[in-house]
Enzyme design. Structure first.
Site, PDB file in Angstrom:
ATOM      1  N   GLU A  77      -3.383   9.723  -0.903  1.00  0.00           N
ATOM      2  CA  GLU A  77      -3.779   9.644  -2.308  1.00  0.00           C
ATOM      3  C   GLU A  77      -5.248  10.019  -2.490  1.00  0.00           C
ATOM      4  O   GLU A  77      -5.621  10.645  -3.481  1.00  0.00           O
ATOM      5  CB  GLU A  77      -3.466   8.275  -2.916  1.00  0.00           C
ATOM      6  N   CYS A 103      -3.324   1.208  -0.252  1.00  0.00           N
ATOM      7  CA  CYS A 103      -4.102   0.080   0.255  1.00  0.00           C
ATOM      8  C   CYS A 103      -5.059  -0.361  -0.862  1.00  0.00           C
ATOM      9  O   CYS A 103      -5.162   0.301  -1.898  1.00  0.00           O
ATOM     10  CB  CYS A 103      -4.874   0.485   1.511  1.00  0.00           C
ATOM     11  N   CYS A 106      -7.761   2.314  -1.768  1.00  0.00           N
ATOM     12  CA  CYS A 106      -7.197   3.409  -2.566  1.00  0.00           C
ATOM     13  C   CYS A 106      -6.846   2.934  -3.971  1.00  0.00           C
ATOM     14  O   CYS A 106      -7.007   3.670  -4.939  1.00  0.00           O
ATOM     15  CB  CYS A 106      -5.978   4.008  -1.877  1.00  0.00           C
TER      16      CYS A 106
END
Length: 160
Positions: A77, A103, A106
Site C-alpha cells: 500500500e 499494519c 500503513c
C-alpha cells in the site's frame, strides 16, 4: 456472459501483483482506485534502485528490525500511494484493495492521505500472531470504511 464486479477485478489484480514481490516471507499486492479506474498499483519489496531480497538474500531474506519486519521493504500500500503521489495523482477519496490488511503504520498513511475505503483479503494480525488488527481498528475509529473481501481467489503461491 457474467460480468465481474469491480471489487472482484481489482482484488484479482492485487493478488496477481503480489506475485511480483521479491520478499521471501510474504507477497502482498495493492490496487488504488477512484470510482471504476485504477490510479496506482503496488506490491511489497525494497525501494526501486536498491536490490531484490530474493536475489541478494535468497535463504534468509533481508535483515529484520526489532519487531521482526524487513528493514528494506516498503509495504504494497505504501508503494501504491507513493507512486500515485510521485506522479501528481491525488489519492483523496480513493479505495485501496490490498491482499493483507494494513499494519498500523500503513493505516496512519492511508488515513492521512484521505483514502476513504480499504478492502482487504487476509488479516495482518493473524499473519503476525497479534491479538487484533490494530491498523483496521485505527481506520475504523477515524471513519475509513473497511471491508474484508469474502470471495476466494485461487493461486498457487502460499506466500500470498
Amino acid at each position: 456472459m457474467i460480468r465481474p464486479n469491480f471489487d472482484d477485478i481489482f482484488m484479482e489484480l492485487a493478488v496477481n501483483l503480489a506475485k511480483r514481490s521479491h520478499c521471501i516471507k510474504k507477497h502482498v499486492g495493492a490496487v488504488l482506485t477512484k470510482e471504476t479506474r485504477i490510479i496506482s498499483i503496488g506490491y511489497n519489496g525494497p525501494p526501486s534502485g536498491t536490490h531484490n531480497c530474493d536475489e541478494e538474500f535468497p535463504v534468509e531474506g533481508c535483515a529484520r528490525d526489532n519487531k521482526g519486519s524487513c528493514t528494506l521493504a516498503l509495504h504494497a500500500e505504501q508503494n501504491a500511494i507513493l507512486y500515485a503521489v510521485k506522479n501528481n495523482t491525488s489519492v483523496e477519496g480513493s479505495t485501496l484493495y490490498v491482499t493483507l490488511a494494513p499494519c498500523l503504520a500503513c493505516a496512519r498513511i492511508i488515513f492521512s492521505m484521505g483514502i476513504q475505503r480499504v478492502i482487504y483479503m487476509y488479516s495482518y494480525a493473524e499473519y503476525k500472531g497479534l491479538p487484533f488488527d490494530e491498523g483496521l481498528e485505527f481506520l475504523k475509529k477515524f471513519g475509513v470504511q473497511v471491508d474484508q473481501y469474502e470471495k476466494e481467489i485461487k493461486f498457487e503461491d502460499n506466500l500470498i
